[in-house]
Write an enzyme that holds these catalytic residues in place. Sequence first.
Site, short mmCIF file in Angstrom:
data_model
loop_
_atom_site.label_atom_id
_atom_site.label_comp_id
_atom_site.label_asym_id
_atom_site.label_seq_id
_atom_site.Cartn_x
_atom_site.Cartn_y
_atom_site.Cartn_z
N ARG A 137 1.07 -0.93 -0.15
CA ARG A 137 -0.08 0.14 -0.49
C ARG A 137 1.24 1.01 0.04
NH1 ARG A 137 -4.34 1.90 4.82
NH2 ARG A 137 -1.80 2.09 5.83
N THR A 166 -1.21 7.86 -1.00
CA THR A 166 -2.11 7.88 -1.84
C THR A 166 -3.39 6.91 -1.46
OG1 THR A 166 -1.21 5.47 -3.64
CG2 THR A 166 -0.98 7.97 -3.65
N ASP A 210 0.22 -1.16 13.20
CA ASP A 210 1.00 -2.36 12.16
C ASP A 210 0.77 -3.70 12.44
OD1 ASP A 210 2.51 -1.26 9.35
OD2 ASP A 210 2.60 -3.39 9.95
N ASP A 262 4.32 -5.09 11.57
CA ASP A 262 5.17 -4.89 12.20
C ASP A 262 5.25 -5.36 13.73
OD1 ASP A 262 6.44 -2.94 10.57
OD2 ASP A 262 6.37 -1.07 11.91
N1 URA Z 1 -2.61 -1.57 8.12
C1 URA Z 1 -2.60 -2.21 9.43
O1 URA Z 1 -1.35 -3.08 9.78
N2 URA Z 1 -2.81 -1.36 10.75
C2 URA Z 1 -4.39 -0.83 10.82
O2 URA Z 1 -4.15 -0.59 11.76
C3 URA Z 1 -4.17 -0.49 8.80
C4 URA Z 1 -3.89 -0.84 8.12
#
Ligand code: URA
Length: 213
Positions: free
Chosen positions: A103, A107, A203, A206
């Site tokens: 992603r 954008t 995330d 992560d």
């Molecule tokens: N991707 C993620 O890892 N966490 C989010 O909150 C949104 C997209």
Amino acid sequence: MRVNVVNHPLVSHKLTVLRDEHTDSPTFRRLTDELVTLLAYEATREVRVDPKPITTPVGPTTGVYLAQPKPMVVPILRAGLGMLDGMMRLLPTAEVGFLGMVRNEETLEASTYAERLPEDLSGRQCYVLDPMLATGGTLAAAIKFLTDRGADDITAICLLAAPEGVANLEKGLDGLDVPVTVVTAALDQKLNEKGYIVPGLGDAGDRLYGVAH
Ligand code: URA
């Protein structure tokens, strides 16, 4: 498109530990695995089966076996990989295809950077693993990729979903003549200005694997 928010105390408990910022990566990976197995139970409710005559030690009967072609499980790299073992525990004979999608953080558009999937997915039920249904862009692109190759039934398993993501996904799939179901542990409040789910869990990639720079 159907959205199934799985309502079960074990799902809620495991999700709460995942959300907690103090949960470390090993625990996060283990609980993701367990949570996905619970979600997979719901997600496979309509997995295709064929009748199978067998003989028990007591006599003949007819049961069911998973139908051919085998279901295809598709983790979206990288965070979807953390969901693979939990899914395969319930569907060990499924095949696995990989889709790498990234992603653009400005954008928020999704693009494919890697794929390892059969050219022909005709008649295949596909189970897409993507932990966070945030903007819906990645999942919409992944679903279109699979249906362009002939997949005729799609179930996405997401740990969490945002209402905006569900709405965008529905819009993005408008006109698609293939049933799509989203199975998730919770529908959260909203997306923030950075495209993160609120309250979410941060995330997912992560938290599973550490920060890749
Ligand atoms: N991707 C993620 O890892 N966490 C989010 O909150 C949104 C997209």
